[in-house]
Enzyme design. Structure first.
Site, PDB file in Angstrom:
ATOM      1  N   ARG A   1      -1.869  66.319  50.142  1.00  0.00           N
ATOM      2  CA  ARG A   1      -1.788  67.021  48.841  1.00  0.00           C
ATOM      3  C   ARG A   1      -2.015  65.653  47.568  1.00  0.00           C
ATOM      4  O   ARG A   1      -1.586  64.684  47.999  1.00  0.00           O
ATOM      5  CB  ARG A   1      -0.497  67.681  48.534  1.00  0.00           C
ATOM      6  CG  ARG A   1      -0.269  68.819  49.505  1.00  0.00           C
ATOM      7  CD  ARG A   1       0.768  69.672  48.904  1.00  0.00           C
ATOM      8  NE  ARG A   1       2.084  69.083  48.622  1.00  0.00           N
ATOM      9  CZ  ARG A   1       2.991  69.626  47.709  1.00  0.00           C
ATOM     10  NH1 ARG A   1       2.653  70.618  46.974  1.00  0.00           N
ATOM     11  NH2 ARG A   1       3.934  68.854  47.294  1.00  0.00           N
TER      12      ARG A   1
ATOM     13  N   LYS B   1       8.049  63.473  59.676  1.00  0.00           N
ATOM     14  CA  LYS B   1       7.050  64.481  59.554  1.00  0.00           C
ATOM     15  C   LYS B   1       6.371  64.505  60.847  1.00  0.00           C
ATOM     16  O   LYS B   1       5.958  63.093  61.376  1.00  0.00           O
ATOM     17  CB  LYS B   1       6.574  64.056  58.402  1.00  0.00           C
ATOM     18  CG  LYS B   1       5.383  65.003  57.847  1.00  0.00           C
ATOM     19  CD  LYS B   1       5.274  64.851  56.417  1.00  0.00           C
ATOM     20  CE  LYS B   1       3.828  64.901  55.945  1.00  0.00           C
ATOM     21  NZ  LYS B   1       3.659  64.996  54.427  1.00  0.00           N
TER      22      LYS B   1
ATOM     23  N   ARG C   1      12.658  65.889  47.258  1.00  0.00           N
ATOM     24  CA  ARG C   1      12.995  64.839  47.953  1.00  0.00           C
ATOM     25  C   ARG C   1      14.824  65.206  48.130  1.00  0.00           C
ATOM     26  O   ARG C   1      15.245  65.400  47.215  1.00  0.00           O
ATOM     27  CB  ARG C   1      12.855  63.646  47.122  1.00  0.00           C
ATOM     28  CG  ARG C   1      11.357  63.142  47.079  1.00  0.00           C
ATOM     29  CD  ARG C   1      10.767  62.522  48.415  1.00  0.00           C
ATOM     30  NE  ARG C   1       9.390  62.262  48.312  1.00  0.00           N
ATOM     31  CZ  ARG C   1       8.458  63.066  48.608  1.00  0.00           C
ATOM     32  NH1 ARG C   1       8.653  64.185  49.015  1.00  0.00           N
ATOM     33  NH2 ARG C   1       7.150  62.690  48.406  1.00  0.00           N
TER      34      ARG C   1
HETATM   35  P1  ATP Z   1       5.183  66.467  49.320  1.00  0.00           P
HETATM   36  O1  ATP Z   1       6.734  66.529  49.616  1.00  0.00           O
HETATM   37  O2  ATP Z   1       4.709  66.020  47.964  1.00  0.00           O
HETATM   38  O3  ATP Z   1       4.348  67.062  50.221  1.00  0.00           O
HETATM   39  P2  ATP Z   1       4.277  64.159  51.217  1.00  0.00           P
HETATM   40  O4  ATP Z   1       4.380  62.674  50.794  1.00  0.00           O
HETATM   41  O5  ATP Z   1       4.836  64.724  52.527  1.00  0.00           O
HETATM   42  O6  ATP Z   1       5.041  64.725  50.091  1.00  0.00           O
HETATM   43  P3  ATP Z   1       1.765  65.195  51.601  1.00  0.00           P
HETATM   44  O7  ATP Z   1       0.634  65.492  50.577  1.00  0.00           O
HETATM   45  O8  ATP Z   1       2.223  66.567  52.071  1.00  0.00           O
HETATM   46  O9  ATP Z   1       2.687  64.634  50.826  1.00  0.00           O
HETATM   47  O10 ATP Z   1       1.127  64.374  52.955  1.00  0.00           O
HETATM   48  C1  ATP Z   1       0.673  63.089  52.724  1.00  0.00           C
HETATM   49  C2  ATP Z   1       1.577  62.035  53.006  1.00  0.00           C
HETATM   50  O11 ATP Z   1       2.190  62.329  54.417  1.00  0.00           O
HETATM   51  C3  ATP Z   1       1.103  60.659  53.152  1.00  0.00           C
HETATM   52  O12 ATP Z   1       1.118  60.061  51.698  1.00  0.00           O
HETATM   53  C4  ATP Z   1       1.858  59.925  54.195  1.00  0.00           C
HETATM   54  O13 ATP Z   1       3.105  59.513  53.654  1.00  0.00           O
HETATM   55  C5  ATP Z   1       2.102  60.972  55.057  1.00  0.00           C
HETATM   56  N1  ATP Z   1       1.500  60.937  56.232  1.00  0.00           N
HETATM   57  C6  ATP Z   1      -0.007  60.583  56.269  1.00  0.00           C
HETATM   58  N2  ATP Z   1      -0.510  60.960  57.644  1.00  0.00           N
HETATM   59  C7  ATP Z   1       0.574  61.302  58.149  1.00  0.00           C
HETATM   60  C8  ATP Z   1       0.624  61.589  59.603  1.00  0.00           C
HETATM   61  N3  ATP Z   1      -0.515  61.636  60.452  1.00  0.00           N
HETATM   62  N4  ATP Z   1       2.097  62.168  60.070  1.00  0.00           N
HETATM   63  C9  ATP Z   1       3.010  62.040  59.133  1.00  0.00           C
HETATM   64  N5  ATP Z   1       2.922  61.646  57.858  1.00  0.00           N
HETATM   65  C10 ATP Z   1       1.918  61.588  57.536  1.00  0.00           C
END
Ligand code: ATP
Length: 319
Positions: free
Chosen positions: A116, A181, A314
């Site tokens: 995002r 994640k 968060r």
């Molecule tokens: P939000 O809570 O806003 O969704 P988020 O950090 O989870 O925050 P996203 O846009 O959903 O943001 O996902 C992008 C983020 O996920 C990246 O900035 C990185 O920190 C993390 N990321 C990138 N690639 C991967 C992956 N293959 N597996 C897990 N996490 C990843």
């Protein structure tokens, strides 16, 4: 270069001479291409004098024939790319070109995988699933309500059916095991949401990935959680079946039919969180979601509703 990789994917030894003959190139050209494969795709290739070249581990690549064959009669036409900037970006270009939806875009790797708000989704070659399903939506706003949450729930079910335990949801678009994640969802829309539009349901799932230095938050993969290697072709088929089921329930009965199931699987239900909106931070306790998928947060004893693509949740240290 990828033709060469396909010759090596069985994980056996192949002589430079045999590879060169199959490709109609010299042995030194084979050697150069192998160096490129290692550097570009992060693959490890063994060289043994007298025997030739061998991939450190056999590779199963995405195979449109397997994905089509095993799917139900209602399966979606699929395009598989060896390498693409982002499957969502390619899906949007295909809509622009007039390709009739529904259709599915998959890739072995993404060079600019999207999270995002311009964040990057790390997408190494042949390890994970980078999956964008395009739907044409005619029913107006109701068909879009809570859609990204529905996709998250379907992905969660698919992972559990594959034997990955402990997967749950984090509002609005992440799948976690504990704090790590394992998958993310990114919906992108073109057209008029109140009339006819196309929606790209982007799904990134960490399948067999075991190392990724570039990911800057805690992460895991299906393999790390379960200790086994997954066949991504099989996963595409299984995910398709679960998605079809959830999407048709959502289309018929709206998000309210799925609301309770989503909340039951929300890992942060009742937890103390901070909601980040740009430079602003709101502290509260998660009550749940409403019938449209918006977040219900208790802030200073008063329940408030939050929705929109710019919000991040968060956990608070005291949660
Ligand atoms: P939000 O809570 O806003 O969704 P988020 O950090 O989870 O925050 P996203 O846009 O959903 O943001 O996902 C992008 C983020 O996920 C990246 O900035 C990185 O920190 C993390 N990321 C990138 N690639 C991967 C992956 N293959 N597996 C897990 N996490 C990843």
């Amino acid at each position: 270069m990828l033709t060469l990789l396909k010759l090596l994917k069985d994980g056996r030894f192949h002589s430079g001479q045999a590879l060169g003959a199959a490709l109609g190139i010299s042995r030194s050209a084979v050697w150069k291409q192998l160096q490129h494969l290692e550097a570009e795709l992060g693959l490890s290739i063994h060289r043994v004098r007298g025997r030739g070249y061998q991939l450190a581990a056999p590779l199963t690549l995405l195979d449109p024939a397997q994905i089509d064959d095993k799917s139900s009669a209602r399966s979606w036409p699929v395009q598989v790319f060896d390498s693409i900037d982002s499957t969502n970006a390619e899906a949007l270009r295909a809509i622009e070109r007039g390709l009739a939806a529904p259709f599915l875009v998959l890739a072995e790797r993404q060079t600019a995988g999207r999270g995002r708000r311009g964040r990057k989704w790390v997408s190494p070659f042949a390890e994970n699933l980078y999956y964008s399903l395009v739907l044409r939506i005619e029913g107006g706003m109701r068909q879009l309500e809570g859609l990204s949450l529905v996709v998250g729930l379907a992905v969660m079910r698919a992972l559990r059916e594959q034997g990955v335990a402990g997967v749950g949801l984090k509002w609005p678009n992440d799948l976690l095991v504990g704090q790590k994640k394992i998958a993310g969802i990114l919906l992108e829309l073109v057209g008029d949401p109140a009339d006819v539009c196309h929606v790209v349901l982007g799904v990134g799932i960490n399948v067999n990935m075991q190392a990724a230095d570039e990911v800057d938050q805690q992460w895991t993969s299906m393999r790390l959680e379960s200790g086994r290697v997954f066949d991504r072709n099989h996963l595409v088929v299984e995910l398709g079946l679960v998605l079809q089921d959830y999407l048709s329930r959502h289309q018929c009965d709206g998000f309210s039919a799925i609301h309770a199931e989503w909340e039951q699987n929300h890992l942060w239900q009742g937890r103390a969180v901070s909601l980040i909106a740009g430079v602003n931070q709101i502290d509260g306790v998660v009550v749940g979601i409403d019938s449209r998928g918006a977040l219900r947060l208790k802030v200073d004893g008063v329940e408030k509703i939050f929705s929109g693509g710019e919000l991040s949740l968060r956990l608070r240290d005291d949660s």
